[in-house]
Enzyme design. Structure first.
Site, PDB file in Angstrom:
ATOM      1  N   GLY A 221      35.397 115.217  75.987  1.00  0.00           N
ATOM      2  CA  GLY A 221      36.371 114.075  76.450  1.00  0.00           C
ATOM      3  C   GLY A 221      35.730 112.757  77.007  1.00  0.00           C
TER       4      GLY A 221
ATOM      5  CG  ASP B 295      27.019 108.868  69.914  1.00  0.00           C
ATOM      6  OD1 ASP B 295      27.144 107.674  70.302  1.00  0.00           O
ATOM      7  OD2 ASP B 295      28.066 109.506  69.534  1.00  0.00           O
TER       8      ASP B 295
ATOM      9  CG  HIS C 264      32.366  99.897  69.439  1.00  0.00           C
ATOM     10  ND1 HIS C 264      33.817 100.339  68.627  1.00  0.00           N
ATOM     11  CD2 HIS C 264      32.972 100.528  70.816  1.00  0.00           C
ATOM     12  CE1 HIS C 264      33.907 101.434  69.297  1.00  0.00           C
ATOM     13  NE2 HIS C 264      34.279 101.255  70.754  1.00  0.00           N
TER      14      HIS C 264
ATOM     15  CG  ASP D 197      27.100 102.837  67.129  1.00  0.00           C
ATOM     16  OD1 ASP D 197      28.222 102.233  66.983  1.00  0.00           O
ATOM     17  OD2 ASP D 197      26.824 104.444  67.186  1.00  0.00           O
TER      18      ASP D 197
END
Length: 396
Positions: free
Chosen positions: A135, A185, A45, A47
């Protein structure tokens, strides 16, 4: 063509994509492109707060077979769904994209914002298959986006560089999918190298390759997929991002990248408790990324365990994105001999990682399976991953 990756497990996926493409479209594909999933070693968290991350591409990949058409129709199918999706490039806008196909079709749309002239482009046919677990927090979505991005970059002859393609994937995820993610990502999937992590500055998109040295140190990175489903497009992720933006604004900063550890005492006085804890996670996590990069370079991977542990505690207590299954996986892995462990990915489910001596992988695996069974949880999926090369065309 985009530089080819070192693609060392092609047979099953390539055969699947080739055969399914011909069955669906009655043609052979013009070529195959692949992109890896990623695991984030540390930096969660950070990025979308313009901070630092340290992911690496993994040896689980998505493969796309593709060929251009002579008209403006796009036909796309995958192993994930029975139906094929058809849409004209004239109708290719985010509002028309839904379900799994929003990821690849969103990339085609986003390329139009980065130089592709979609008013004159020809359509294409594509079939997608993947062995990146869905997932699990290993970015199966970015693997799809990056594979399609490099394929269309080649076939449409766009000449875009990897950093631009990462921004294309991020825009697709933000607008077509509706997930408010950063570019980590896609950057990992596109820029990765074997036995190395990508140290990414999410503000400038500057990146450095940082050797990991896991094999030389006798270490494996064990993935513990809890099988607890999560989705970045749900409210929890968006709420955390909103808290970060609110905290930065109240501190007079453009983003939390501009808030340092030394500013936390002032932040505690200005912010409500929840917002402060959200801010504290991001600020300290940024510092942990920097400390991990320095430690890898100066001392090697065996010395980073405490940083991984601290990252999980911060995500569990300050950012509150862990779940009971992730906490159990992390605690059990550490007790069984992992040198460091943490949840990875956006949170609210997915996977944990455990940096583990090779000889102890069976013991850690058995301990985690036993702990989940004792707690009444569904059995997790455990496997090791290795740092791999990023996206590109698969050699003929």
């Amino acid at each position: 063509m985009t530089a080819s990756p070192s693609f060392d497990r092609p047979a099953d996926l390539l055969d699947s994509v080739d055969g399914c493409f011909q069955t669906r479209f009655n043609h052979t594909p013009a070529g195959f492109w692949s992109a890896p999933g990623r695991v984030n070693l540390i930096g969660e968290h950070t990025d979308y707060n313009d901070g630092y991350v340290l992911p690496f591409a993994i040896d689980r990949r998505t493969v796309v077979g593709m060929r251009l058409r002579e008209d403006r129709l796009v036909r796309i199918a995958s192993s994930f769904a029975e139906e094929a999706i058809e849409i004209s490039l004239d109708e290719l806008i985010p509002e028309n994209l839904h379900g799994w196909s929003a990821y690849p079709l969103g990339v085609a749309w986003a390329l139009g914002r980065f130089g592709a002239d979609l008013k004159v482009a020809v359509g294409f046919e594509a079939f997608i298959d993947s062995d990146v677990p869905i997932g699990a927090g290993l970015s199966s979505s970015a693997a799809i986006e990056s594979a399609v991005a490099v394929a269309l970059n080649d076939l449409w002859r766009l000449g875009l560089d990897r950093r631009t393609l990462a921004r294309v994937g991020q825009l697709a995820e933000n607008r077509a999918v509706g997930a408010p993610t950063g570019s980590m990502d896609q950057s990992a999937s596109l820029l990765g190298q074997a036995d190395a992590a990508v140290f990414l500055d999410c503000r400038s998109l500057d990146s450095e390759i940082v050797p990991l040295g896991f094999q030389a140190a006798g270490l494996e990175l064990l993935i513990i997929d809890t099988r607890v489903s999560h989705s970045h497009a749900t409210g929890g992720y968006a709420a955390r991002r909103a808290s970060c933006e609110a905290g930065a604004a109240m501190l007079g900063a453009t983003s939390l990248r501009d808030v340092g550890v030394g500013d936390l005492d002032r932040a505690r006085e200005l912010l409500d408790d929840e917002t402060f804890r959200r801010v504290r996670h991001v600020v300290t996590e940024d510092q942990r990324v920097l400390d991990t990069v320095r430690t890898l370079r100066e001392k090697g991977p065996i010395a980073i365990g405490a940083l991984l542990d601290a990252s999980h505690v911060s995500m569990r207590d300050d950012f509150e994105i862990s779940v009971a299954e992730l906490d159990l996986a992390v605690a059990t892995a550490r007790e069984a001999g992992a040198i460091g462990a943490r949840m990875t990915g956006g949170g609210f489910g997915g996977a944990a990682i455990a940096l583990t001596p090779q000889a102890l992988v069976p013991a850690v695996t058995a301990a985690v399976l036993a702990a989940f069974a004792a707690a009444g949880y569904a059995a997790p999926n455990l496997f090791t991953v290795h740092a791999a090369d990023g996206a590109g065309a698969v050699p003929a």
